[in-house]
Design a protein around this motif. Structure first.
Motif, PDB file in Angstrom:
ATOM      1  N   ASP A  59       1.690 -13.426  -1.610  1.00 19.94           N
ATOM      2  CA  ASP A  59       1.089 -13.095  -2.360  1.00 19.94           C
ATOM      3  C   ASP A  59       0.564 -11.407  -1.277  1.00 19.94           C
ATOM      4  O   ASP A  59      -0.747 -10.563  -1.475  1.00 19.94           O
ATOM      5  N   GLY A  60       1.995 -10.976  -1.208  1.00 17.88           N
ATOM      6  CA  GLY A  60       1.541  -9.544  -0.164  1.00 17.88           C
ATOM      7  C   GLY A  60       1.803  -8.348  -0.867  1.00 17.88           C
ATOM      8  O   GLY A  60       1.374  -7.250  -0.616  1.00 17.88           O
ATOM      9  N   VAL A  61       2.756  -8.383  -1.593  1.00 16.92           N
ATOM     10  CA  VAL A  61       2.943  -7.004  -2.133  1.00 16.92           C
ATOM     11  C   VAL A  61       3.173  -7.452  -3.929  1.00 16.92           C
ATOM     12  O   VAL A  61       3.494  -8.337  -3.873  1.00 16.92           O
ATOM     13  N   ALA A  62       2.683  -6.792  -4.782  1.00 13.98           N
ATOM     14  CA  ALA A  62       3.045  -6.436  -6.342  1.00 13.98           C
ATOM     15  C   ALA A  62       3.913  -6.892  -6.356  1.00 13.98           C
ATOM     16  O   ALA A  62       4.282  -8.482  -7.020  1.00 13.98           O
ATOM     17  N   LYS A  63       4.989  -6.047  -6.447  1.00 17.20           N
ATOM     18  CA  LYS A  63       6.183  -6.864  -6.714  1.00 17.20           C
ATOM     19  C   LYS A  63       7.364  -6.609  -6.221  1.00 17.20           C
ATOM     20  O   LYS A  63       7.907  -6.196  -5.253  1.00 17.20           O
ATOM     21  N   ARG A  64       7.106  -8.134  -5.856  1.00 16.75           N
ATOM     22  CA  ARG A  64       8.091  -8.198  -4.024  1.00 16.75           C
ATOM     23  C   ARG A  64       9.534  -8.071  -5.052  1.00 16.75           C
ATOM     24  O   ARG A  64      10.311  -7.811  -3.345  1.00 16.75           O
ATOM     25  N   PRO A  65      10.544  -8.506  -5.695  1.00 20.57           N
ATOM     26  CA  PRO A  65      11.050  -8.432  -5.680  1.00 20.57           C
ATOM     27  C   PRO A  65      12.000  -6.967  -5.698  1.00 20.57           C
ATOM     28  O   PRO A  65      12.473  -6.702  -4.490  1.00 20.57           O
ATOM     29  N   GLU A  66      10.986  -6.217  -6.429  1.00 25.97           N
ATOM     30  CA  GLU A  66      11.981  -5.079  -6.383  1.00 25.97           C
ATOM     31  C   GLU A  66      11.234  -4.065  -4.893  1.00 25.97           C
ATOM     32  O   GLU A  66      12.113  -3.069  -4.032  1.00 25.97           O
ATOM     33  N   TRP A  67      10.187  -4.247  -4.238  1.00 23.99           N
ATOM     34  CA  TRP A  67      10.035  -4.223  -3.035  1.00 23.99           C
ATOM     35  C   TRP A  67      11.037  -4.319  -1.573  1.00 23.99           C
ATOM     36  O   TRP A  67      11.955  -3.464  -1.505  1.00 23.99           O
TER      37      TRP A  67
ATOM     38  N   ASP B  84      -7.846  10.082  -5.280  1.00 27.43           N
ATOM     39  CA  ASP B  84      -7.325  10.352  -4.349  1.00 27.43           C
ATOM     40  C   ASP B  84      -5.485  10.376  -3.698  1.00 27.43           C
ATOM     41  O   ASP B  84      -4.918   9.333  -4.049  1.00 27.43           O
ATOM     42  N   LEU B  85      -4.786  10.928  -3.589  1.00 30.71           N
ATOM     43  CA  LEU B  85      -3.247  11.563  -2.644  1.00 30.71           C
ATOM     44  C   LEU B  85      -3.474  10.360  -1.958  1.00 30.71           C
ATOM     45  O   LEU B  85      -1.574   9.972  -1.463  1.00 30.71           O
ATOM     46  N   SER B  86      -3.791   9.987  -1.394  1.00 30.18           N
ATOM     47  CA  SER B  86      -3.133   9.445   0.176  1.00 30.18           C
ATOM     48  C   SER B  86      -3.390   8.039   0.128  1.00 30.18           C
ATOM     49  O   SER B  86      -3.299   6.971   0.873  1.00 30.18           O
ATOM     50  N   VAL B  87      -4.085   7.409  -0.830  1.00 34.22           N
ATOM     51  CA  VAL B  87      -4.215   6.139  -1.146  1.00 34.22           C
ATOM     52  C   VAL B  87      -3.019   5.322  -1.496  1.00 34.22           C
ATOM     53  O   VAL B  87      -1.996   5.959  -2.519  1.00 34.22           O
ATOM     54  N   PRO B  88      -2.246   5.213  -0.649  1.00 30.11           N
ATOM     55  CA  PRO B  88      -1.241   3.910  -0.467  1.00 30.11           C
ATOM     56  C   PRO B  88      -0.606   2.812  -2.511  1.00 30.11           C
ATOM     57  O   PRO B  88      -2.146   2.770  -2.733  1.00 30.11           O
ATOM     58  N   SER B  89       0.334   3.062  -2.410  1.00 30.95           N
ATOM     59  CA  SER B  89       0.759   1.798  -3.614  1.00 30.95           C
ATOM     60  C   SER B  89       2.157   1.516  -3.648  1.00 30.95           C
ATOM     61  O   SER B  89       2.796   2.732  -2.987  1.00 30.95           O
ATOM     62  N   GLN B  90       2.449   0.639  -4.312  1.00 31.96           N
ATOM     63  CA  GLN B  90       3.919   0.046  -3.826  1.00 31.96           C
ATOM     64  C   GLN B  90       4.547   1.903  -4.504  1.00 31.96           C
ATOM     65  O   GLN B  90       5.992   1.815  -4.063  1.00 31.96           O
TER      66      GLN B  90
ATOM     67  N   ILE C 265       3.230   0.716   2.662  1.00 29.58           N
ATOM     68  CA  ILE C 265       3.226  -0.855   1.709  1.00 29.58           C
ATOM     69  C   ILE C 265       1.906  -0.504   1.371  1.00 29.58           C
ATOM     70  O   ILE C 265       0.987  -1.168   2.393  1.00 29.58           O
ATOM     71  N   SER C 266       1.905  -1.485  -0.246  1.00 32.94           N
ATOM     72  CA  SER C 266       0.223  -1.783  -0.631  1.00 32.94           C
ATOM     73  C   SER C 266       0.502  -2.453  -1.423  1.00 32.94           C
ATOM     74  O   SER C 266       1.520  -2.794  -2.311  1.00 32.94           O
ATOM     75  N   ALA C 267      -0.930  -3.801  -1.272  1.00 38.52           N
ATOM     76  CA  ALA C 267      -0.515  -4.338  -2.522  1.00 38.52           C
ATOM     77  C   ALA C 267      -0.812  -4.190  -3.973  1.00 38.52           C
ATOM     78  O   ALA C 267      -0.598  -4.923  -4.919  1.00 38.52           O
ATOM     79  N   THR C 268      -1.161  -2.610  -4.044  1.00 38.99           N
ATOM     80  CA  THR C 268      -1.578  -2.199  -4.982  1.00 38.99           C
ATOM     81  C   THR C 268       0.652  -1.725  -5.965  1.00 38.99           C
ATOM     82  O   THR C 268       1.025  -1.367  -4.664  1.00 38.99           O
ATOM     83  N   TYR C 269       0.353  -1.896  -6.786  1.00 44.62           N
ATOM     84  CA  TYR C 269       1.419  -1.406  -7.762  1.00 44.62           C
ATOM     85  C   TYR C 269       1.598   0.017  -7.761  1.00 44.62           C
ATOM     86  O   TYR C 269       1.225   0.662  -7.324  1.00 44.62           O
ATOM     87  N   GLU C 270       1.050  -0.010  -8.589  1.00 49.77           N
ATOM     88  CA  GLU C 270       0.014   1.462  -9.617  1.00 49.77           C
ATOM     89  C   GLU C 270      -0.408   2.395  -8.542  1.00 49.77           C
ATOM     90  O   GLU C 270      -1.514   2.507  -7.968  1.00 49.77           O
ATOM     91  N   PRO C 271      -0.773   4.091  -8.741  1.00 46.71           N
ATOM     92  CA  PRO C 271      -1.283   4.372  -7.683  1.00 46.71           C
ATOM     93  C   PRO C 271      -3.068   4.228  -8.456  1.00 46.71           C
ATOM     94  O   PRO C 271      -2.655   4.355  -9.716  1.00 46.71           O
TER      95      PRO C 271
END
Ligand code: 9PG
Length: 432
Positions: free
Chosen positions: A382-390, A346-352, A336-342
């Motif tokens: 301020d942890g993840v971009a869309k915390r309710p969705e996560w 680089d396909l290895s950079v995580p995103s929500q 899980i990452s603070a960024t939402y969109e990839p």
């Protein structure tokens, strides 16, 4: 097989926990990795998917879209652990090929049901035993990363007592060790680790630890002192600012070292292990004993299992099919990452988004191969971009439930969600 090009879908199983896994609409082939590091760490470098075909590692499924049933093509021999299965379009036909024997099952009722039916048979053939209920976890990673200290762990331990949070396992992640591979060298970082685990146990909780058992950092003392314990020619990628080598578990002394690492941690009071970057143990290369790399991988995990008895083993960065039957729980997506969109190529950079898609796509593995770990809940403002969705994704698909916030930083919403998700753990049986 024939497909309806307007409505067909193809499901690709990714190589390991973090590798992209999902069902694609029939049409353009998904993006393929291009950078050496992402290839080394997330894909099978010697079986890269072509840009002209779909490819699943161990499993590929086709929903033909028309009236026909879903076809699942998966590994036939559970003990072999690998087969790259391809589907190449030729007009409105898909041509399926594989570099190993596959078992084909066709079923009506959609992709999820077909994958579940296939997995029930595979799990039985692979000897997956009854699955144990997962403990709830607090994990240090997504708040403190490698900067975690003993003081941070104690602060959160006190906070979970004050808040009466139902955390079973306090899991210390990456950052306690002096170097990758030098697991028992705690100098300068967690010098009083045995005292810390005693404090955790005193509170009626269990102690958990992150270890990357097959990685050896090129900066480590182990790499300098025992070059003969490394798999030669194996490139496990680059992280922590260093190239990563692989421990050769077929070398008797390296195997003895691995056992010593885990019995030492067991003696300190740990009985939950997050085994990370385990793809490294399945890389091809020259080993002391000339074994197929998957056989060496399975032997390595079995050595750890022998050392830790019935401790809980959570896999991460783990090759999916080679790991069936060896783990209690399994990470089924990227971090899980603070960024939402990839972002970037680089396909290895995580995103929500990427984490979410993998967790949904692999829901069928839960309760069949292991307990699915979607990655930790991060519920601070301020942890993840869309915390309710996560949080909603974890509520739906979180077989394993972990929290990874500085608990004192949670606001009212974050604390309420953390308490609720840790209180309602689903059973280790397939999701509806
Ligand atoms: C500790 C972390 C956490 C996390 C794991 C894993 O370079 N990479 O591609 C890369 C991928 C994943 C990753 C780290 C690096 O995270 O998933 O929960 O334990 O290791 O280092």
């Amino acid at each position: 097989m024939e497909v309806d090009p307007q409505r067909a879908a193809v499901y690709e199983e990714g190589w390991q926990s973090w590798s992209p896994t999902r069902a694609y609409r029939f049409g353009p082939i998904p993006a393929r990795p291009r950078h050496a590091k992402e290839i080394a760490m997330h894909f099978r470098a010697d079986r890269l998917a072509p840009v002209s075909a779909y490819q699943g590692e161990g499993l590929l499924a086709v929903d033909p879209g028309a009236d026909g049933p879903v076809q699942v093509f998966g590994l036939q021999d559970a003990s072999v652990g690998v087969a790259s299965i391809r589907a190449e379009a030729n007009g409105d036909k898909l041509v399926i090929s594989s570099d190993g024997p596959v078992r084909q099952v066709s079923s009506r009722g959609g992709l999820g049901a077909a994958l579940g039916a296939w997995a029930d048979e595979h799990a039985a053939a692979a000897g997956v035993g009854p699955l144990r209920p997962a403990p709830t976890i607090w994990c240090s990673w997504y708040q403190y990363f490698t900067q975690v200290t003993e003081v941070d762990i104690i602060e959160n331990l006190e906070e979970m007592r004050r808040l009466e949070l139902p955390v079973d396992v306090v899991q210390i992640d990456d950052g306690y060790q002096a170097e990758i591979g030098d697991w028992l060298d705690l100098s300068g970082r967690f010098e009083s680790l045995p005292g810390l685990t005693a404090r955790i146990l005193d509170q009626g909780r269990r102690a958990g630890l992150w270890v990357a058992p097959f990685l050896v950092g090129s900066r480590s003392r182990l790499a300098a002192e025992h070059p003969d314990w490394l798999v030669s020619g194996a490139d496990a990628g680059n992280n922590w600012g260093q190239d990563l080598c692989v421990l050769d578990v077929t070398h008797p002394n390296a195997a003895a070292y691995l056992t010593e690492v885990f019995t030492s941690f067991l003696d300190m009071g740990f009985d939950f292990f997050k085994l990370d970057f385990t793809y490294a143990g399945a890389l091809r290369g020259r080993r002391h004993e000339d074994l197929p790399s998957i056989t060496a991988y399975r032997r390595g995990i079995e050595l750890i299992r022998e050392a830790v008895g019935d401790s809980y083993l959570l896999g991460c960065g783990a090759p999916i099919f080679p790991s069936v039957g060896l783990f209690d729980g399994m990470r089924v997506g990227c971090d899980i990452s603070a960024t939402y969109e990839p972002h970037g190529e680089d396909l290895s950079v995580p995103s929500q988004v990427d984490a979410t898609k993998n967790v949904e796509a692999r829901a069928w593995q839960h309760g069949r191969f292991w307990v699915n770990d979607p990655d930790c809940l991060v519920a601070r403002p301020d942890g993840v971009a869309k915390r309710p969705e996560w949080a909603a994704l974890i509520e739906r698909y979180g077989g394993l439930r972990g929290s990874s916030d500085r608990l004192a930083a949670l606001d009212e919403w974050g604390l309420e969600v953390t308490r609720r998700l840790l209180s309602e753990v689903p059973p280790p049986t397939p999701f509806d």
